[in-house]
Enzyme design. Structure first.
Site, PDB file in Angstrom:
ATOM      1  N   LYS A 108      26.575  -8.057  -5.026  1.00 11.05           N
ATOM      2  CA  LYS A 108      25.811  -8.101  -6.274  1.00 11.05           C
ATOM      3  C   LYS A 108      26.312  -9.141  -7.296  1.00 11.05           C
ATOM      4  CE  LYS A 108      22.935  -4.133  -6.067  1.00 11.05           C
ATOM      5  NZ  LYS A 108      23.080  -2.914  -5.286  1.00 11.05           N
TER       6      LYS A 108
ATOM      7  N   TYR B  66      24.577   5.688  -2.518  1.00  6.95           N
ATOM      8  CA  TYR B  66      23.690   4.641  -1.984  1.00  6.95           C
ATOM      9  C   TYR B  66      24.564   3.507  -1.467  1.00  6.95           C
ATOM     10  CZ  TYR B  66      20.371   0.901  -1.472  1.00  6.95           C
ATOM     11  OH  TYR B  66      19.632  -0.122  -0.938  1.00  6.95           O
TER      12      TYR B  66
HETATM   13  C1  LIG Z   1      22.935  -2.668  -3.879  1.00  8.90           C
HETATM   14  C2  LIG Z   1      23.975  -1.884  -3.189  1.00  8.90           C
HETATM   15  C3  LIG Z   1      24.193  -2.035  -1.812  1.00  8.90           C
HETATM   16  C4  LIG Z   1      23.350  -2.940  -0.940  1.00  8.90           C
HETATM   17  O1  LIG Z   1      23.464  -4.267  -1.306  1.00  8.90           O
HETATM   18  P1  LIG Z   1      22.309  -5.318  -0.885  1.00  8.90           P
HETATM   19  O2  LIG Z   1      22.826  -6.616  -1.353  1.00  8.90           O
HETATM   20  O3  LIG Z   1      21.067  -4.854  -1.577  1.00  8.90           O
HETATM   21  O4  LIG Z   1      22.179  -5.227   0.600  1.00  8.90           O
HETATM   22  C5  LIG Z   1      25.214  -1.292  -1.239  1.00  8.90           C
HETATM   23  N1  LIG Z   1      25.963  -0.453  -1.979  1.00  8.90           N
HETATM   24  C6  LIG Z   1      25.789  -0.303  -3.305  1.00  8.90           C
HETATM   25  C7  LIG Z   1      26.687   0.620  -4.074  1.00  8.90           C
HETATM   26  C8  LIG Z   1      24.770  -0.994  -3.950  1.00  8.90           C
HETATM   27  O5  LIG Z   1      24.573  -0.820  -5.266  1.00  8.90           O
END
Ligand SMILES: *Cc1c(COP(=O)(O)O)cnc(C)c1O
Length: 426
Positions: free
Chosen positions: A275, A145
């Site tokens: 994050k 993801y």
């Molecule tokens: C959450 C996440 C994203 C996307 O980040 P956002 O701040 O939600 O756009 C991309 N890669 C990984 C591994 C994630 O956990």
């Protein structure tokens, strides 16, 4: 009742992530503090989610709030084109000190998905500058993801990645098998054979390999062997393709190392973080790249990176990130993550005996109970709230990644609630 009126108003006017407006139970939050959410009706929940990996020091940490207040009084925001400021420069320097060897420049952006878009642009610009524009595809592994924007979607797992609606419109990338060797296992040659075959067949059209080091997050909450990551680095070097590590979920201590790639002792050419970067109070992400990548981009047609968000380098977000990094430097997070890991492992183990459970796994401050069937959120979500915890399952995955400051007794509340809800409602 204030509670029902907030949720009713919400249902009439607001969208929530990956949910139809009226699909699921919804809870109004009035306040947060430490590891607790206080709902509108006064109920207190122990947070098991860190608001999606972000709130690693707990909510309303005084050091982060103080940094935000100081920043608010001098320079809350200014454009980043042609201007610079201490918070952005200071943060970039700090990130480069912490980052795996070889990374030497930082591009700040607003969210994880955007940092992935930028990583992909850097890889494409790298090959354009080297007069190899046909190297414009990405190779990744299933079960990943990387975000919800279009280039990021193209490298999410085509099945679990939630984006099949758009599959016809996405860039057609290459997908190798999910890394099946578990974290504790040795990575054998056959584990990387599929990836190796794709590289051998398509090297001349591949710009970069992109993957989440060691922990695949929203694509399946799967932990794989560091040896796999080492082998990917070797293969990228062998076939001369760039390697992008997406550390957006794993970065800043979650797996027990500052960055998950440290388990394998390898460095990427490009790395994304987000994050937990600000300790969970502001949206901020960053893309880091090696000197080699920066030099190539400098030699590309415009000499510039083809991106520039309006709120790039927002000083408030940078100040929060600096305060969060200070906390990581000062506080014994490694010890805390280790003891959360030990307790999660012990207290989630009995879940393995439940009929509905397929697998139980723990790494760092992440505990996962994987079920055979998806949960019924209409039943399970209120059951967790009744049990006094905020745990938000996703499909067949019931998981927690609590703030590092979570006490042993609060952690037990989480693990007991998981056992109870999984045994009664799945
Ligand atoms: C959450 C996440 C994203 C996307 O980040 P956002 O701040 O939600 O756009 C991309 N890669 C990984 C591994 C994630 O956990």
């Amino acid at each position: 009742m204030a509670h029902s009126s907030l949720t009713d108003r919400d249902r009439r006017s607001v969208w929530h992530p990956y949910a139809p407006p009226e699909a699921e139970p919804l809870f109004g939050v009035a306040r947060v503090e430490g590891v607790r959410l206080t709902l509108e009706d006064g109920r207190e929940l122990v947070d098991g989610m860190s608001s999606w990996w972000a709130v690693i020091h707990g909510y309303r940490h005084p050091a982060i709030e103080a940094a935000l207040k100081r920043q608010l009084e001098t320079l809350p925001h200014v454009m980043f084109g042609g201007l610079t400021h201490e918070p952005a420069v200071g943060l970039s320097e700090r990130l480069l000190e912490l980052a795996p060897e070889g990374l030497s420049r930082v591009f700040l952006s607003d969210s994880g998905s955007v940092s992935v878009e930028i990583a992909i642009k850097l890889a494409l610009q790298f090959w354009q500058a080297r007069k190899r524009p046909e190297r414009n595809r990405l190779l990744t592994v299933r079960g990943g993801y990387h975000g919800d924007t279009f280039a990021a979607m193209s490298v999410c797992d085509p099945v679990t990645g939630m984006h099949h609606l758009f599959s016809g419109l996405l860039a057609q990338q290459l997908f190798a098998e999910r890394p099946v060797c578990r974290f504790e296992q040795t990575c054998e040659p056959h584990h990387t054979r599929d990836l190796e075959t794709l590289l051998a067949e398509h090297a001349s059209e591949i710009a970069a390999v992109i993957l989440e080091p060691v922990v695949q997050g929203a694509g399946g909450m799967w932990f794989y062997a560091p040896g796999y990551l080492r082998r990917v680095r070797e293969l990228c070097d062998e076939y001369g393709v760039l390697l992008i590590h997406d550390e957006i979920a794993t970065g800043f201590g979650r797996t027990g190392k500052m960055f998950a790639c440290e388990w394998a002792g390898v460095s990427p050419d490009i790395m994304c973080v987000g994050k937990a970067l600000t300790g969970g109070v502001m949206s901020l992400a960053a893309t880091l790249a090696t000197e080699e990548v920066c030099d190539a981009v400098a030699m590309s047609e415009s000499g510039a990176i083809a991106h520039g968000p309006t709120f790039m380098g927002n000083p408030l977000a940078c100040a929060a990130a600096l305060a969060s990094l200070d906390l990581l430097e000062r506080e014994p997070w490694q010890e805390r993550v280790r003891s959360i890991e030990a307790q999660l492992r012990e207290e989630l183990a009995p879940c393995a005996a439940l009929r509905s459970v397929a697998d139980v796994r723990t790494l760092g401050a992440i505990g996962v109970v994987e079920l055979h069937e998806p949960v019924d959120m209409a039943v399970v979500q209120p059951a967790f709230v009744e049990a006094g915890v905020w745990v938000r399952p996703f499909g067949r995955l019931v998981y927690v990644m609590p703030p590092y400051i979570t006490s042993s007794s609060d952690l037990s509340l989480l693990t007991r609630a998981i056992h109870e809800v999984v045994s009664r409602h799945t």
